[in-house]
Write an enzyme that holds these catalytic residues in place. Structure first.
Site, short mmCIF file in Angstrom:
data_model
loop_
_atom_site.label_atom_id
_atom_site.label_comp_id
_atom_site.label_asym_id
_atom_site.label_seq_id
_atom_site.Cartn_x
_atom_site.Cartn_y
_atom_site.Cartn_z
N ILE A 89 0.85 -1.20 0.00
CA ILE A 89 0.00 0.00 0.00
C ILE A 89 0.88 1.25 0.00
CG2 ILE A 89 -1.92 1.18 1.14
CD1 ILE A 89 -2.53 -1.56 2.53
N SER A 129 9.56 -6.20 1.60
CA SER A 129 9.48 -5.53 0.30
C SER A 129 10.86 -5.53 -0.32
CB SER A 129 8.95 -4.10 0.46
OG SER A 129 9.74 -3.38 1.36
N ASN A 145 7.37 -4.78 17.10
CA ASN A 145 7.52 -4.11 15.81
C ASN A 145 6.44 -3.03 15.63
OD1 ASN A 145 9.08 -4.47 13.07
ND2 ASN A 145 6.97 -4.10 12.52
N SER A 183 -6.94 -0.90 10.46
CA SER A 183 -7.55 -2.02 9.74
C SER A 183 -8.96 -2.28 10.25
CB SER A 183 -6.70 -3.26 9.97
OG SER A 183 -7.37 -4.41 9.53
N TYR A 195 -2.57 -9.34 15.89
CA TYR A 195 -2.34 -8.29 14.88
C TYR A 195 -3.36 -7.16 15.06
CZ TYR A 195 -2.86 -5.93 10.40
OH TYR A 195 -3.00 -4.98 9.42
N LYS A 252 -2.98 -3.00 16.16
CA LYS A 252 -3.55 -1.86 15.43
C LYS A 252 -4.41 -1.01 16.37
CE LYS A 252 -1.74 -2.41 11.52
NZ LYS A 252 -0.84 -1.41 10.97
N PHE A 257 -10.35 -1.81 4.56
CA PHE A 257 -11.03 -3.09 4.45
C PHE A 257 -10.09 -4.05 3.69
CE2 PHE A 257 -14.94 -2.86 6.81
CZ PHE A 257 -14.74 -1.61 7.36
N VAL A 304 -11.08 -22.98 -0.75
CA VAL A 304 -12.08 -21.99 -0.33
C VAL A 304 -12.49 -22.35 1.09
CG1 VAL A 304 -14.37 -21.03 -0.75
CG2 VAL A 304 -12.88 -21.59 -2.69
P1 NAD Z 1 3.58 -4.60 3.37
O1 NAD Z 1 4.18 -5.66 4.21
O2 NAD Z 1 3.60 -4.75 1.90
O3 NAD Z 1 4.25 -3.18 3.73
C1 NAD Z 1 4.77 -2.88 5.01
C2 NAD Z 1 6.17 -2.34 4.81
O4 NAD Z 1 6.71 -2.00 6.08
C3 NAD Z 1 7.11 -3.37 4.19
O5 NAD Z 1 7.78 -2.76 3.09
C4 NAD Z 1 8.09 -3.72 5.31
O6 NAD Z 1 9.37 -4.01 4.79
C5 NAD Z 1 8.05 -2.46 6.16
N1 NAD Z 1 8.34 -2.66 7.59
C6 NAD Z 1 7.75 -3.54 8.45
N2 NAD Z 1 8.25 -3.39 9.68
C7 NAD Z 1 9.14 -2.36 9.62
C8 NAD Z 1 9.98 -1.73 10.55
N3 NAD Z 1 10.03 -2.12 11.84
N4 NAD Z 1 10.76 -0.70 10.15
C9 NAD Z 1 10.75 -0.30 8.85
N5 NAD Z 1 10.01 -0.88 7.91
C10 NAD Z 1 9.19 -1.90 8.29
O7 NAD Z 1 2.09 -4.39 3.90
P2 NAD Z 1 0.90 -3.53 3.29
O8 NAD Z 1 -0.16 -4.48 2.84
O9 NAD Z 1 1.41 -2.51 2.37
O10 NAD Z 1 0.36 -2.86 4.61
C11 NAD Z 1 0.79 -1.57 5.01
C12 NAD Z 1 0.15 -1.25 6.34
O11 NAD Z 1 -1.28 -1.34 6.21
C13 NAD Z 1 0.53 -2.22 7.46
O12 NAD Z 1 0.71 -1.48 8.65
C14 NAD Z 1 -0.66 -3.13 7.56
O13 NAD Z 1 -0.80 -3.65 8.85
C15 NAD Z 1 -1.80 -2.19 7.21
N6 NAD Z 1 -2.97 -2.90 6.67
C16 NAD Z 1 -2.82 -3.75 5.61
C17 NAD Z 1 -3.93 -4.45 5.13
C18 NAD Z 1 -3.79 -5.43 4.00
O14 NAD Z 1 -4.65 -6.30 3.87
N7 NAD Z 1 -2.77 -5.32 3.16
C19 NAD Z 1 -5.21 -4.25 5.70
C20 NAD Z 1 -5.32 -3.33 6.76
C21 NAD Z 1 -4.18 -2.66 7.24
N1 UFG Z 2 -10.00 -17.15 1.49
C1 UFG Z 2 -10.15 -18.42 0.98
N2 UFG Z 2 -9.00 -19.08 0.61
C2 UFG Z 2 -7.76 -18.53 0.73
C3 UFG Z 2 -7.64 -17.23 1.26
C4 UFG Z 2 -8.79 -16.56 1.66
O1 UFG Z 2 -11.25 -18.95 0.86
O2 UFG Z 2 -6.77 -19.20 0.39
C5 UFG Z 2 -11.23 -16.41 1.88
C6 UFG Z 2 -11.30 -16.08 3.37
O3 UFG Z 2 -11.86 -17.13 4.09
C7 UFG Z 2 -12.16 -14.79 3.35
C8 UFG Z 2 -11.78 -14.13 2.02
O4 UFG Z 2 -11.22 -15.16 1.22
O5 UFG Z 2 -13.52 -15.14 3.28
C9 UFG Z 2 -10.75 -13.01 2.19
O6 UFG Z 2 -9.64 -13.52 2.91
P1 UFG Z 2 -8.23 -12.74 2.97
O7 UFG Z 2 -7.28 -13.64 3.67
O8 UFG Z 2 -7.86 -12.24 1.62
O9 UFG Z 2 -8.57 -11.46 3.84
P2 UFG Z 2 -9.17 -11.35 5.31
O10 UFG Z 2 -10.54 -10.77 5.18
O11 UFG Z 2 -9.03 -12.60 6.06
O12 UFG Z 2 -8.19 -10.29 6.02
C10 UFG Z 2 -7.62 -9.16 5.36
C11 UFG Z 2 -6.19 -8.97 5.83
C12 UFG Z 2 -6.13 -8.56 7.26
C13 UFG Z 2 -6.95 -7.33 7.46
C14 UFG Z 2 -8.34 -7.54 6.98
C15 UFG Z 2 -9.02 -6.21 7.03
O13 UFG Z 2 -5.48 -10.18 5.68
O14 UFG Z 2 -4.81 -8.24 7.60
O15 UFG Z 2 -8.37 -8.01 5.63
O16 UFG Z 2 -10.36 -6.34 6.82
F1 UFG Z 2 -6.96 -7.01 8.78
#
Ligand code: NAD
Ligand code: UFG
Length: 337
Positions: free
Chosen positions: A13, A37, A100, A125, A149, A153, A178, A217
């Site tokens: 993101i 990353s 972390n 989140s 986790y 948050k 989301f 699934v």
């Molecule tokens: P990501 O893992 O791709 O990006 C996180 C980045 O932070 C990575 O590049 C990692 O190298 C860096 N990082 C982690 N710990 C660090 C530290 N201690 N110091 C410096 N760098 C560090 O994840 P993302 O999907 O881009 O998520 C970004 C943020 O959004 C996260 O905080 C995550 O919890 C939050 N978030 C993600 C989702 C999702 O589904 N992707 C949903 C809700 C919230």
């Molecule tokens: N799913 C499957 N098979 C898979 C992976 C996922 O059926 O191999 C299903 C899950 O059961 C769920 C849907 O696909 O119904 C989405 O699952 P994801 O794992 O893609 O996402 P989640 O909703 O579980 O969680 C994600 C992030 C969390 C974040 C949350 C925020 O992983 O970090 O969205 O809403 F907090």
């Protein structure tokens, strides 16, 4: 031109948000320890935007490094993405996550305040809601996160609200995402997790590329129309724009804002598979297995507060999310670095 420190800016993101910031004439300084990353993302950001962010490879827990970044750049605000995000791992290694995510955020806030920077956008989140008794989540609902986790948050959100209470000139936005999916339209940046993906769309993408054989699934006996889980999938570019609008909001308003970033429209696992098959022309084989522990049947955003305060709403639907995911996977395969 304002300068923004983006922690985690080479991540999924974060990289899209950096592109959006550069397009909106911000200067960007990235701090990332590259634990999830790749450094090659920087060149891809440059290719998309024709601009070069400053980059520091380092950790948000390194106060000395943070102090020197704040000293050497005229930073006006921080967007804080850096964090660990694997729910399963967080249950097995809670201290790693508290250290972390929570300690890291507090170290960052301390150094930021010392440098007199008072604008902060935080990646929260939808997982903070836990199970509030309704499937459409609103910001005022109860928050009882059900995994480590999610608790990290929520704790950080509370720290930020306390800081806003204590410092009237501190402006903070906790953005509750989301389910972020999709990739930049160029196909140059997207989500490419190391190892077997935990999340639905990266898993589907790898099946389409022939890297994984079949999707499991998780559950077809949920009380949903087709029995599979319903989620609010949101295009990562829409999310990125939400961060830029949140910064604009914070420039004019102090205090703590907590806001959902979602589309408000949920889709089932089977609907996502069908949409991906349609745009990719690939068959995604799947089998139904037991529910995954900790999964909820259904949840989605009420996104009206973001519309009202940030003038933000999601623009891209699931077809575009799948098209961009597919383009990214094909491109990564061609030029993996
Ligand atoms: P990501 O893992 O791709 O990006 C996180 C980045 O932070 C990575 O590049 C990692 O190298 C860096 N990082 C982690 N710990 C660090 C530290 N201690 N110091 C410096 N760098 C560090 O994840 P993302 O999907 O881009 O998520 C970004 C943020 O959004 C996260 O905080 C995550 O919890 C939050 N978030 C993600 C989702 C999702 O589904 N992707 C949903 C809700 C919230
Ligand atoms: N799913 C499957 N098979 C898979 C992976 C996922 O059926 O191999 C299903 C899950 O059961 C769920 C849907 O696909 O119904 C989405 O699952 P994801 O794992 O893609 O996402 P989640 O909703 O579980 O969680 C994600 C992030 C969390 C974040 C949350 C925020 O992983 O970090 O969205 O809403 F907090």
């Amino acid at each position: 031109m304002k300068t923004i420190l983006v922690t985690g800016g080479t991540g999924y993101i974060g990289s899209h948000t950096v592109v959006s910031l550069l397009e909106n004439n911000y200067k960007v300084v990235i701090l990332d320890n590259l634990c999830n990353s790749k450094i090659s993302t920087l060149a891809r950001i440059e290719k998309i935007s024709s601009k070069t962010p400053d980059f520091y490879q380092g950790d948000i827990r390194d106060a000395t490094l943070l102090a020197s970044i704040f000293k050497n750049h005229p930073i006006s605000g921080v967007i804080h993405f850096a964090g660990l995000k694997a729910v399963g791992e967080s249950q097995k290694e809670p201290l790693k996550y508290y250290e972390n995510n929570v300690t890291g955020s507090i170290t960052l806030l301390n150094e930021m305040f010392k440098a007199n920077v008072k604008t902060f956008v935080f990646s929260s989140s939808a997982t903070v809601y836990g199970e509030p008794g309704s499937t459409q989540y609103e910001e005022g609902m109860s928050t009882i996160p059900i995994n480590v986790y999610g608790r990290t948050k929520f704790m950080i959100e509370e720290v930020l609200r306390d800081c806003a209470q204590a410092n009237p000139d501190f402006s903070v936005a906790c953005l509750r995402y989301f389910n972020p999916v999709g990739a930049h339209q160029s196909g140059l940046i997207g989500e490419n997790p190391v190892g077997t993906p935990n999340n639905l769309m990266p898993y589907v993408g790898q099946i389409a590329m022939g890297k994984l054989p079949m999707l499991k699934v998780f559950g077809n006996d949920y009380p949903t129309p087709d029995g599979t889980g319903l989620r609010d999938y949101i295009h990562v570019d829409d999310l990125a724009k939400g961060h830029v609008l949140a910064l604009s909001y914070l420039e004019k308003n102090s205090g703590a804002l907590t806001v959902n970033l979602g589309t408000g429209k949920p889709y089932s696992v089977l609907e996502m598979i069908a949409a991906f098959e349609k745009v990719s022309g690939k068959n995604i084989p799947y089998e139904f297995v037991d529910r995954r522990s900790g999964d909820l049947a259904e949840y989605y955003a009420n996104p009206s507060l973001a519309k009202k305060l940030l003038y933000w709403q999601a623009e891209h639907g699931i077809e575009r999310m799948c098209e961009d995911t597919w383009r990214f996977y094909q491109q990564v395969e061609l030029s993996h670095s």
